[in-house]
Design an enzyme around this catalytic site. Structure first.
Site, PDB file in Angstrom:
ATOM      1  CG  ASP A  53      -1.917  -1.098   0.667  1.00 24.68           C
ATOM      2  OD1 ASP A  53      -2.498  -1.369   0.666  1.00 24.68           O
ATOM      3  OD2 ASP A  53      -2.105  -1.521   2.215  1.00 24.68           O
ATOM      4  CE1 TYR A 111       4.415  -6.776   3.453  1.00 22.71           C
ATOM      5  CE2 TYR A 111       3.433  -8.972   3.602  1.00 22.71           C
ATOM      6  CZ  TYR A 111       3.598  -7.652   2.959  1.00 22.71           C
ATOM      7  OH  TYR A 111       2.397  -7.586   1.953  1.00 22.71           O
TER       8      TYR A 111
END
Length: 287
Positions: A53, A111
């Protein structure tokens, strides 16, 4: 004839509206494909292992490219780094088996999330790259909260609610009818993910905490919802037991606000060895 390559891309996400190409806004895919078109004279599609994003960074995003046969890995590596903007950098280019796709062939993704707890986290040299929380967290409560995450769970409470299927870093998704009816579901269920790693560690020099998480796939905003909820636990605002409760919940009404985008980094994707023409160049799976 063509050759398939995997480029390991790093980027500073602050000035991008995310990975995915969009009209009239700057995206990572748009910048990469602009350079590829300049090199090849026609549009080359860049497929990423994940679709980050706006504001999210990457320190090892796998990007697959189908290039004309004349391009060799070393020359492509040099050309990309010579033409990409300053907030992008390619670590390595590896030749892959024909038909390789960085998203569909990934078997896992990792992540990390950075939380700054010291006053210096508000520095302009840090606040764009971490959550500048600026207050103390109980590390023991963070560790206890993360301990329930490994394994297969439904993460519906830790995903964005929307009229269509959640955006997933993984294979194709189930379709969600506007009324909430699920059709063509995953064998595992549209919200199920298997987490193999969920670990908090202390950052050096008293800067705060770092969260590492690895899974077969991730739902839209899933890591940020997880971190936001665990930070609330670390601040003493929620009981540790809330993590178990939320994993059994079918909505996100009780989940804390997602952590800010600037602290999140796509770290790595893992692929089967047979995807690589030179297996010694295989991307680390983050271990």
């Amino acid at each position: 004839m063509s050759r398939t390559y995997l480029a390991l891309l790093h980027y500073d996400g602050r000035a991008f509206a995310g990975w995915q190409r969009q009209p009239e806004v700057r995206t990572v895919q748009g910048e990469v494909e602009r350079v590829l078109e300049r090199l090849c004279g026609s549009r080359i599609v860049a497929n990423a292992a994940g679709r980050t994003d706006a504001g999210v960074h990457a320190a090892g995003m796998g990007v697959s490219l189908e290039m004309p046969e004349r391009w060799e890995a070393e020359a492509l590596h040099r050309a990309l780094n010579g033409l990409l903007p300053a907030d992008c950098w390619v670590e390595r280019v590896s030749e892959m088996a024909p038909g390789f796709h960085a998203r569909w062939r990934a078997t896992g993704r990792r992540y990390r999330y950075e939380v700054g707890t010291d006053p210096a986290s508000a520095s302009p040299f840090r606040r764009g790259f971490e959550w500048a929380l600026g207050r103390e967290l109980d590390g023991g409560r963070l560790v206890e909260a993360a301990a329930v995450l490994p394994g297969r769970h439904s993460f519906e409470a830790f995903s964005v609610r929307q009229e269509k299927a959640p955006v997933i870093d993984g294979g194709g998704g189930a379709q969600i009818h506007p009324c909430g009816i699920r059709t063509r579901p995953y064998a595992l269920g549209p919200y199920e993910c298997t987490i193999g790693l969920a670990r908090w560690e202390i950052r050096p020099e008293g800067q705060g905490f770092r969260f590492h998480v690895a899974a077969d796939r991730f739902l839209h905003h899933m890591v940020r919802f997880l971190v936001g909820t665990m930070v609330e636990i670390g601040l003493g605002r929620r009981p540790v037991e809330d993590m178990v409760t939320l994993l059994r919940t079918t909505d996100n009404c009780g989940t804390s606000q997602p952590a800010p985008a600037e602290g999140l980094y796509f770290q790595a994707a893992s692929y089967p060895e047979e995807c690589y023409l030179q297996t010694a160049e295989a991307v680390s799976d983050g271990r």
